[in-house]
Design an enzyme around this catalytic site. Structure first.
Site, short mmCIF file in Angstrom:
data_model
loop_
_atom_site.label_atom_id
_atom_site.label_comp_id
_atom_site.label_asym_id
_atom_site.label_seq_id
_atom_site.Cartn_x
_atom_site.Cartn_y
_atom_site.Cartn_z
N LYS A 1 -12.74 -1.53 7.03
CA LYS A 1 -12.28 -2.45 7.98
C LYS A 1 -12.64 -2.38 9.45
CE LYS A 1 -8.52 -2.12 4.39
NZ LYS A 1 -9.00 -3.03 3.50
N ASP B 1 -1.49 6.59 6.32
CA ASP B 1 -2.51 5.67 5.84
C ASP B 1 -2.72 4.81 6.90
OD1 ASP B 1 -4.23 3.76 4.68
OD2 ASP B 1 -3.03 3.52 2.81
N TRP C 1 0.96 -1.07 0.06
CA TRP C 1 0.15 0.00 -0.11
C TRP C 1 0.94 1.17 -0.05
CZ3 TRP C 1 -4.54 -0.77 -2.05
CH2 TRP C 1 -5.30 -1.99 -1.73
C1 LIG Z 1 -3.69 0.07 4.08
C2 LIG Z 1 -4.79 0.35 2.76
N1 LIG Z 1 -4.49 1.39 2.21
C3 LIG Z 1 -5.17 1.35 0.91
C4 LIG Z 1 -6.36 0.71 0.86
C5 LIG Z 1 -6.90 1.07 -0.62
O1 LIG Z 1 -8.36 1.42 -0.17
P1 LIG Z 1 -9.55 1.38 -1.26
O2 LIG Z 1 -9.79 0.38 -1.72
O3 LIG Z 1 -10.64 1.83 -0.16
O4 LIG Z 1 -9.19 2.53 -2.17
C6 LIG Z 1 -6.23 -0.60 1.44
C7 LIG Z 1 -7.28 -1.51 0.76
O5 LIG Z 1 -7.38 -2.45 1.31
C8 LIG Z 1 -5.41 -0.58 2.34
O6 LIG Z 1 -5.78 -1.86 3.39
#
Ligand SMILES: Cc1ncc(COP(=O)(O)O)c(C=O)c1O
Length: 360
Positions: A196, A172, A101
Site C-alpha cells: 500500500k 497492524d 483485519w
Molecule cells: C490492514 C491489513 N492487514 C492485513 C492485510 C493482509 O495482508 P497480506 O495480504 O499482505 O497478508 C491487509 C491486506 O489488505 C490489510 O489491509
C-alpha cells in the site's frame, strides 16, 4: 496512458519510482546486474538494504529501542507470527476489533492462545467506529493488546493511540504506515505488508522493541522468530531483495516529498475533499463516524445501489480505476494512499458530482 488507481493494495506507486526502477532494471548503477540478480550478501545489495533501513528509521522516527525487520509472509502471516513471538508463558492476548483485519487476527490467535475481545467497533451499520481507550476492557494479564490502526475494508482509522504502560501494544499498520506520524515508542510491535504505502507485495515490515525478543514459543519457525531475524539483520533466510529495493526507492521519494509530516498534510487535504463531497450530497453515503474516518480508504455507497455498475463503468471510461468496494461490504471504495495525487482525487470528485447531476 496511466490511470488514476484507487486500488486497496497492491496499489498505486509513485510514477518516479517506477521510472527509476525501469531505468535501473538491467544495470544497477554500473554493477552490470539487475538488483534481482544480486546476492543478498554482496556489497551492492547490502548497501541497498542499509540505505532503506536508515531512511525508514528516519521517516518513521523509530527509536533505538526498536529493531526494523524486513520479513516475508505478508500481514496475514503476522497474525500467527505475532502470537508465536509474543505469548511467552501467558495464555491470553487482548484484541480491539474494528473491522475485518483485526477480526482475522483475533480468530487466528485462537490457534495459539485464548484471545480476549477487549472492544469492538461493530454497530448496527457494521464496523463504523474505533472504540476509545476508556471503552477497552482488558483482561487481567494479557501478553499484548492487538489493534489494527487502519481497517482497509471498513475505512476505520484509530487516531488516538493510548499508552498502555507495561502491556505491549501490537499494531497492524499495513494500510496507513507512513501516511502520518506515529509515536513508535508507544508500540511494542508494528507490522504491515508493503503493498500500500511502502511499495510492492513481497516484503513485510516488522518493528519490534528489543526487550520483546525473548518471548517466542518453542513451536515458532526459526525463519519467523524475530530474535533470529533481528540477530541476522533480516538475512537469516534470503530476504525479498527486489521488494526491499523498491521500498527503498519509495522511501527516497517520500523524503523528496518532505517526509511523513508533509505527506500527512496532503493526505488530510485529499481525504477532506472526498469526505466533503460525500457529505454534501444525499446521493453518496459514508457510515463511519467522523472521528474514525480513514484518510487512506474511503468506502462509500450510492443511495440507489442499482446504479453501481453504471457508476463504475463511467469512472473507468475516465481512467478512474478500481473503485469497487470490497465484496464483504459492497458499494465503492477509494483508496487514496500516499502515491495517489491530489489531481486523482480532484478527478474523482468532479466525476462524482457530474454523475449525481446527470442521474439524480
Ligand atoms: C490492514 C491489513 N492487514 C492485513 C492485510 C493482509 O495482508 P497480506 O495480504 O499482505 O497478508 C491487509 C491486506 O489488505 C490489510 O489491509
Amino acid at each position: 496512458m496511466r490511470v488514476f488507481n484507487f486500488a486497496a493494495g497492491p496499489a498505486a506507486m509513485p510514477e518516479e519510482v517506477l521510472r527509476q526502477a525501469a531505468e535501473e532494471m538491467l544495470d544497477w548503477r554500473g554493477s552490470g546486474m539487475s538488483v534481482m540478480e544480486m546476492s543478498h550478501r554482496g556489497r551492492e545489495f547490502m548497501s541497498i538494504h542499509e540505505e532503506a533501513l536508515g531512511d525508514l528509521r528516519e521517516l518513521l522516527e523509530v527509536p533505538a529501542s526498536h529493531h526494523i525487520l524486513f520479513m516475508q509472509g505478508g500481514g496475514l502471516a503476522e497474525n500467527a507470527i505475532v502470537p508465536m513471538n509474543m505469548l511467552g508463558s501467558r495464555k491470553t492476548a487482548d484484541f480491539v476489533v474494528t473491522g475485518s483485519w483485526s477480526n482475522k487476527s483475533f480468530k487466528e490467535a485462537a490457534k495459539y492462545c485464548t484471545p480476549h475481545l477487549a472492544a469492538s467497533g461493530e454497530t448496527s451499520d457494521g464496523f463504523t467506529r474505533a472504540p476509545r481507550r476508556a471503552e477497552w476492557q482488558l483482561s487481567d494479564d494479557p501478553a499484548y493488546v492487538h489493534l489494527c490502526t487502519n481497517e482497509t475494508i471498513h475505512g476505520v482509522e484509530t487516531f488516538d493511540i493510548p499508552d498502555l504502560g507495561d502491556i505491549p501494544l501490537v499494531a497492524d499498520v499495513s494500510s496507513h504506515v507512513l501516511s502520518r506520524p506515529l509515536d513508535v515508542a508507544k508500540f511494542g510491535v508494528l507490522f504491515g505488508g508493503a503493498q500500500k504505502n511502502i511499495g510492492m507485495a513481497g516484503v513485510t515490515l516488522v518493528v519490534v522493541r528489543e526487550d520483546l525478543l525473548e518471548r517466542a514459543l518453542a513451536i515458532c519457525p526459526s525463519a519467523f522468530e524475530w530474535k533470529t531475524v533481528a540477530a541476522n539483520n533480516s538475512m537469516y533466510n534470503t530476504p525479498p531483495t527486489y521488494a526491499i529495493y523498491i521500498a527503498g526507492l519509495v522511501f527516497k521519494w517520500l523524503k523528496r516529498q518532505g517526509g511523513v509530516r508533509a505527506i500527512e498534510a496532503r493526505n488530510v487535504e485529499k481525504s477532506k475533499l472526498l469526505y466533503d463531497t460525500i457529505d454534501a450530497s444525499d446521493f453518496y453515503i459514508n457510515k463511519v463516524e467522523r472521528a474514525s474516518r480513514s484518510r487512506m480508504n474511503v468506502p462509500f455507497f450510492l443511495a440507489d445501489e442499482s446504479r453501481n455498475e453504471d457508476f463504475l463503468a463511467g469512472a473507468k471510461a475516465r481512467g478512474l480505476m478500481q473503485l469497487k468496494g470490497h465484496k464483504s461490504v459492497g458499494g465503492m471504495r477509494a483508496s487514496i494512499y500516499n502515491a495517489v495525487p491530489l489531481e486523482g482525487v480532484n478527478a474523482l470528485v468532479e466525476y462524482m458530482k457530474e454523475f449525481e447531476k446527470d442521474r439524480a
